[in-house]
Design a protein around this motif. Structure first.
Motif, PDB file in Angstrom:
ATOM      1  N   UNK A  90       0.840  -1.211   0.000  1.00  0.00           N
ATOM      2  CA  UNK A  90       0.000   0.000   0.000  1.00  0.00           C
ATOM      3  C   UNK A  90       0.873   1.259   0.000  1.00  0.00           C
ATOM      4  N   UNK A  91       1.960   1.233   0.733  1.00  0.00           N
ATOM      5  CA  UNK A  91       2.879   2.361   0.774  1.00  0.00           C
ATOM      6  C   UNK A  91       3.512   2.596  -0.598  1.00  0.00           C
ATOM      7  N   UNK A  92       3.925   1.526  -1.264  1.00  0.00           N
ATOM      8  CA  UNK A  92       4.494   1.666  -2.617  1.00  0.00           C
ATOM      9  C   UNK A  92       3.461   2.235  -3.579  1.00  0.00           C
ATOM     10  N   UNK A  93       2.206   1.785  -3.454  1.00  0.00           N
ATOM     11  CA  UNK A  93       1.138   2.292  -4.313  1.00  0.00           C
ATOM     12  C   UNK A  93       0.928   3.786  -4.081  1.00  0.00           C
ATOM     13  N   UNK A  94       0.870   4.212  -2.807  1.00  0.00           N
ATOM     14  CA  UNK A  94       0.661   5.620  -2.496  1.00  0.00           C
ATOM     15  C   UNK A  94       1.822   6.460  -3.016  1.00  0.00           C
ATOM     16  N   UNK A  95       3.040   5.958  -2.904  1.00  0.00           N
ATOM     17  CA  UNK A  95       4.200   6.688  -3.401  1.00  0.00           C
ATOM     18  C   UNK A  95       4.121   6.845  -4.919  1.00  0.00           C
ATOM     19  N   UNK A  96       3.745   5.772  -5.606  1.00  0.00           N
ATOM     20  CA  UNK A  96       3.620   5.824  -7.066  1.00  0.00           C
ATOM     21  C   UNK A  96       2.531   6.817  -7.482  1.00  0.00           C
ATOM     22  N   UNK A  97       1.410   6.804  -6.744  1.00  0.00           N
ATOM     23  CA  UNK A  97       0.308   7.713  -7.076  1.00  0.00           C
ATOM     24  C   UNK A  97       0.694   9.177  -6.825  1.00  0.00           C
ATOM     25  N   UNK A  98       1.422   9.456  -5.746  1.00  0.00           N
ATOM     26  CA  UNK A  98       1.827  10.835  -5.488  1.00  0.00           C
ATOM     27  C   UNK A  98       2.841  11.316  -6.522  1.00  0.00           C
ATOM     28  N   UNK A 141      -9.892   5.978  -6.345  1.00  0.00           N
ATOM     29  CA  UNK A 141     -10.242   4.576  -6.580  1.00  0.00           C
ATOM     30  C   UNK A 141      -9.359   3.627  -5.761  1.00  0.00           C
ATOM     31  N   UNK A 142      -8.105   4.046  -5.509  1.00  0.00           N
ATOM     32  CA  UNK A 142      -7.160   3.223  -4.747  1.00  0.00           C
ATOM     33  C   UNK A 142      -7.124   3.602  -3.270  1.00  0.00           C
ATOM     34  N   UNK A 143      -8.097   4.405  -2.821  1.00  0.00           N
ATOM     35  CA  UNK A 143      -8.224   4.784  -1.411  1.00  0.00           C
ATOM     36  C   UNK A 143      -7.019   5.540  -0.861  1.00  0.00           C
ATOM     37  N   UNK A 144      -6.412   6.389  -1.700  1.00  0.00           N
ATOM     38  CA  UNK A 144      -5.333   7.246  -1.213  1.00  0.00           C
ATOM     39  C   UNK A 144      -5.968   8.317  -0.328  1.00  0.00           C
ATOM     40  N   UNK A 145      -5.436   8.556   0.869  1.00  0.00           N
ATOM     41  CA  UNK A 145      -6.029   9.556   1.758  1.00  0.00           C
ATOM     42  C   UNK A 145      -6.025  10.953   1.141  1.00  0.00           C
ATOM     43  N   UNK A 146      -7.063  11.712   1.450  1.00  0.00           N
ATOM     44  CA  UNK A 146      -7.200  13.069   0.916  1.00  0.00           C
ATOM     45  C   UNK A 146      -6.008  13.937   1.323  1.00  0.00           C
ATOM     46  N   UNK A 147      -5.515  13.759   2.537  1.00  0.00           N
ATOM     47  CA  UNK A 147      -4.367  14.535   3.009  1.00  0.00           C
ATOM     48  C   UNK A 147      -3.124  14.259   2.160  1.00  0.00           C
TER      49      UNK A 147
END
Length: 114
Positions: A20-28, A57-63
């Protein structure tokens, strides 16, 4: 009782959180790239709006989304010239970076003066 609980947390939640952390990093990273190319306003930048929708869609936090966009806005303001704020570095521009670092760009072209 409960002797097996930590091993389940470690073996199940740990890898899931890492992914999940890798996904959030890729999305940012995608957010920052889209915002740099077309501006940090999703209403004016359809590519950024599409990436924001993917983040939702991937539930990345709004913050996290807002933080990535804020970092692009701040980095846009950090590029300055002798005549005030400008969003594109010009020859002889001064650039302020993270943690108060300052850099200077000279004329970077391949032509010798005549």
């Amino acid at each position: 009782a409960g002797h097996n609980r930590w091993s389940k947390v470690r073996n199940v939640k740990g890898p899931r959180d890492a992914e999940r952390s890798r996904l959030f990093q890729r999305m940012t990273q995608m957010l920052r790239a889209a915002a740099r190319e077309g501006g940090p306003e999703p209403a004016l930048n359809p590519a950024l709006a599409a990436v924001i929708q993917q983040c939702r869609d991937h539930n990345v936090p709004k913050a996290t989304i807002e933080g990535a966009l804020r970092s692009v806005r701040v980095s846009d303001r950090s590029v300055t010239t002798d005549h005030g704020t400008d969003h594109s570095p010009k020859p002889g521009a001064s650039i302020s970076g993270p943690q108060g670092t300052v850099g200077s760009m000279g004329n970077l072209h391949g032509h010798a003066p005549s």
